[in-house]
Design a protein around this motif. Sequence first.
Motif, PDB file in Angstrom:
ATOM      1  N   ALA A 120       0.833  -1.203   0.000  1.00 26.53           N
ATOM      2  CA  ALA A 120       0.000   0.000   0.000  1.00 26.53           C
ATOM      3  C   ALA A 120       0.866   1.251   0.000  1.00 26.53           C
ATOM      4  N   ALA A 121       1.933   1.225   0.807  1.00 30.66           N
ATOM      5  CA  ALA A 121       2.847   2.367   0.858  1.00 30.66           C
ATOM      6  C   ALA A 121       3.522   2.572  -0.498  1.00 30.66           C
ATOM      7  N   THR A 122       3.919   1.484  -1.138  1.00 32.78           N
ATOM      8  CA  THR A 122       4.575   1.579  -2.437  1.00 32.78           C
ATOM      9  C   THR A 122       3.627   2.140  -3.488  1.00 32.78           C
ATOM     10  N   CYS A 123       2.355   1.749  -3.416  1.00 31.79           N
ATOM     11  CA  CYS A 123       1.351   2.317  -4.331  1.00 31.79           C
ATOM     12  C   CYS A 123       1.282   3.832  -4.170  1.00 31.79           C
ATOM     13  N   ALA A 124       1.263   4.285  -2.915  1.00 29.77           N
ATOM     14  CA  ALA A 124       1.163   5.716  -2.643  1.00 29.77           C
ATOM     15  C   ALA A 124       2.389   6.475  -3.111  1.00 29.77           C
ATOM     16  N   GLU A 125       3.525   5.799  -3.172  1.00 34.52           N
ATOM     17  CA  GLU A 125       4.779   6.448  -3.587  1.00 34.52           C
ATOM     18  C   GLU A 125       4.946   6.493  -5.101  1.00 34.52           C
ATOM     19  N   ARG A 126       4.095   5.796  -5.827  1.00 38.90           N
ATOM     20  CA  ARG A 126       4.219   5.788  -7.279  1.00 38.90           C
ATOM     21  C   ARG A 126       3.855   7.158  -7.853  1.00 38.90           C
ATOM     22  N   ASP A 128       3.211   7.754 -10.827  1.00 31.22           N
ATOM     23  CA  ASP A 128       2.196   7.572 -11.867  1.00 31.22           C
ATOM     24  C   ASP A 128       0.931   6.886 -11.345  1.00 31.22           C
ATOM     25  N   ARG A 129       0.709   6.935 -10.029  1.00 28.24           N
ATOM     26  CA  ARG A 129      -0.403   6.199  -9.426  1.00 28.24           C
ATOM     27  C   ARG A 129      -1.772   6.613  -9.970  1.00 28.24           C
ATOM     28  N   HIS A 130      -1.907   7.876 -10.384  1.00 30.60           N
ATOM     29  CA  HIS A 130      -3.203   8.338 -10.901  1.00 30.60           C
ATOM     30  C   HIS A 130      -3.551   7.685 -12.237  1.00 30.60           C
ATOM     31  N   ALA A 131      -2.537   7.146 -12.902  1.00 35.17           N
ATOM     32  CA  ALA A 131      -2.787   6.473 -14.178  1.00 35.17           C
ATOM     33  C   ALA A 131      -2.719   4.957 -14.050  1.00 35.17           C
ATOM     34  N   THR A 132      -1.902   4.459 -13.114  1.00 35.25           N
ATOM     35  CA  THR A 132      -1.641   3.024 -13.061  1.00 35.25           C
ATOM     36  C   THR A 132      -2.370   2.281 -11.948  1.00 35.25           C
ATOM     37  N   VAL A 133      -2.599   2.941 -10.822  1.00 37.96           N
ATOM     38  CA  VAL A 133      -3.170   2.265  -9.657  1.00 37.96           C
ATOM     39  C   VAL A 133      -4.611   2.678  -9.391  1.00 37.96           C
ATOM     40  N   LYS A 136      -7.863   1.496 -11.443  1.00 35.91           N
ATOM     41  CA  LYS A 136      -8.216   0.093 -11.229  1.00 35.91           C
ATOM     42  C   LYS A 136      -8.864  -0.107  -9.858  1.00 35.91           C
ATOM     43  N   LEU A 137      -8.298   0.557  -8.844  1.00 34.61           N
ATOM     44  CA  LEU A 137      -8.900   0.465  -7.515  1.00 34.61           C
ATOM     45  C   LEU A 137     -10.283   1.112  -7.490  1.00 34.61           C
ATOM     46  N   ARG A 138     -10.426   2.230  -8.209  1.00 36.62           N
ATOM     47  CA  ARG A 138     -11.707   2.936  -8.245  1.00 36.62           C
ATOM     48  C   ARG A 138     -12.815   2.058  -8.830  1.00 36.62           C
ATOM     49  N   LYS A 139     -12.473   1.343  -9.889  1.00 30.74           N
ATOM     50  CA  LYS A 139     -13.469   0.472 -10.520  1.00 30.74           C
ATOM     51  C   LYS A 139     -13.919  -0.635  -9.569  1.00 30.74           C
ATOM     52  N   PHE A 161     -10.089  -5.991  -4.346  1.00 34.88           N
ATOM     53  CA  PHE A 161      -9.457  -4.725  -3.994  1.00 34.88           C
ATOM     54  C   PHE A 161      -8.017  -4.967  -3.547  1.00 34.88           C
ATOM     55  N   HIS A 162      -7.819  -5.977  -2.734  1.00 37.05           N
ATOM     56  CA  HIS A 162      -6.481  -6.274  -2.201  1.00 37.05           C
ATOM     57  C   HIS A 162      -5.564  -6.823  -3.286  1.00 37.05           C
ATOM     58  N   THR A 163      -6.074  -7.721  -4.113  1.00 35.88           N
ATOM     59  CA  THR A 163      -5.222  -8.303  -5.155  1.00 35.88           C
ATOM     60  C   THR A 163      -4.812  -7.251  -6.181  1.00 35.88           C
ATOM     61  N   VAL A 164      -5.724  -6.329  -6.517  1.00 37.69           N
ATOM     62  CA  VAL A 164      -5.400  -5.260  -7.464  1.00 37.69           C
ATOM     63  C   VAL A 164      -4.365  -4.317  -6.863  1.00 37.69           C
ATOM     64  N   LEU A 165      -4.517  -3.984  -5.593  1.00 32.73           N
ATOM     65  CA  LEU A 165      -3.566  -3.095  -4.920  1.00 32.73           C
ATOM     66  C   LEU A 165      -2.154  -3.690  -4.969  1.00 32.73           C
ATOM     67  N   VAL A 166      -2.043  -4.957  -4.611  1.00 31.58           N
ATOM     68  CA  VAL A 166      -0.724  -5.601  -4.589  1.00 31.58           C
ATOM     69  C   VAL A 166      -0.156  -5.731  -6.001  1.00 31.58           C
ATOM     70  N   ALA A 167      -0.992  -6.120  -6.947  1.00 31.21           N
ATOM     71  CA  ALA A 167      -0.526  -6.340  -8.316  1.00 31.21           C
ATOM     72  C   ALA A 167       0.005  -5.070  -8.962  1.00 31.21           C
ATOM     73  N   ASN A 168      -0.460  -3.899  -8.486  1.00 28.71           N
ATOM     74  CA  ASN A 168      -0.083  -2.637  -9.112  1.00 28.71           C
ATOM     75  C   ASN A 168       0.794  -1.766  -8.220  1.00 28.71           C
ATOM     76  N   CYS A 169       1.483  -2.384  -7.257  1.00 31.20           N
ATOM     77  CA  CYS A 169       2.320  -1.599  -6.344  1.00 31.20           C
ATOM     78  C   CYS A 169       3.572  -1.070  -7.032  1.00 31.20           C
ATOM     79  N   GLY A 170       3.910  -1.628  -8.193  1.00 35.33           N
ATOM     80  CA  GLY A 170       5.051  -1.108  -8.939  1.00 35.33           C
ATOM     81  C   GLY A 170       6.352  -1.838  -8.698  1.00 35.33           C
ATOM     82  N   ASN A 171       6.361  -2.793  -7.778  1.00 35.54           N
ATOM     83  CA  ASN A 171       7.552  -3.598  -7.523  1.00 35.54           C
ATOM     84  C   ASN A 171       7.222  -5.030  -7.929  1.00 35.54           C
ATOM     85  N   GLU A 172       7.884  -5.535  -8.959  1.00 37.72           N
ATOM     86  CA  GLU A 172       7.535  -6.836  -9.514  1.00 37.72           C
ATOM     87  C   GLU A 172       7.696  -7.968  -8.498  1.00 37.72           C
TER      88      GLU A 172
END
Length: 262
Positions: A120-126, A128-133, A136-139, A161-172
């Motif tokens: 979750a922290a990594t998502c917030a640090e991205r 490009d989160r407004h385009a990448t994370v 998908k979470l909004r939907k 919601f949780h699987t999408v958050l983790v999948a898009n955290c930006g760290n493979e």
Amino acid sequence: MNVERPIAPRRLKQPRIAEIVADGLRQRILSGELKDDDVLPKQEDLMAEFGVSPPCIREAFRILETEGLVTVLRGNVGGAIVHVPQPLTAAYMMGLVLESRRASLFDLLTAMRILEPACAATCAERADRHATVLPKLRKVLDDGIAAIEDPNAFIGLARQFHTVLVANCGNETMSLVVGSLEVLWSAQVDTLARNASQHGSFADLAVRQSLADEHERIYRLIAEGDARGAEQAIREHYSAHAGERKHGFDIEAPISAARLKA
């Protein structure tokens, strides 16, 4: 007088020819040159390319099949179908190892409580989160609200919601490792909780609404770029009201990898 004999140089073990062929084909799969469901070249073509015998090609196919990278078609059809490695494969193998160690559902859930906040922290640090994370979470959030009257549908979307958050955290690496745990846990929930008799406390509309509100809070903190806040929100989300949020199944039961294939 003792005369020391020269030490004979150690022979380096040469890789088997079949392993060299398998390695060449493996690299084509992992590099993306060969796509999922592609068919490997005919045996005759591979024999000519690598300059090897039919038994060598068959052994190379066997190696790749053992790794789950191909399915060999026997009989008159022949050939081998390519399987690009997928997160589900990693989740299944992890599930098998955990099942062999008699790990419980609670053990799996505890690992997610510890690891997911970092995602979750990594998502917030991205940047490009407004385009990448966030889209998908909004939907998923909007779909969850639309389905909030249906416990069965809502449970699945809440997990998503949780699987999408983790999948898009930006760290493979985190996406794969933590994502495998998420997929494994979702499979347990799908099998054990998503039916009319085992919704647990999720049968209560107020509990479902509370869950949706917490997801919305996590989304907002990620949108604001508040990494520490998002991390804390996920941690509280897993911990708060733990006594009230019964999943409707025995949390001390062992993990079953077979539920991934149900």
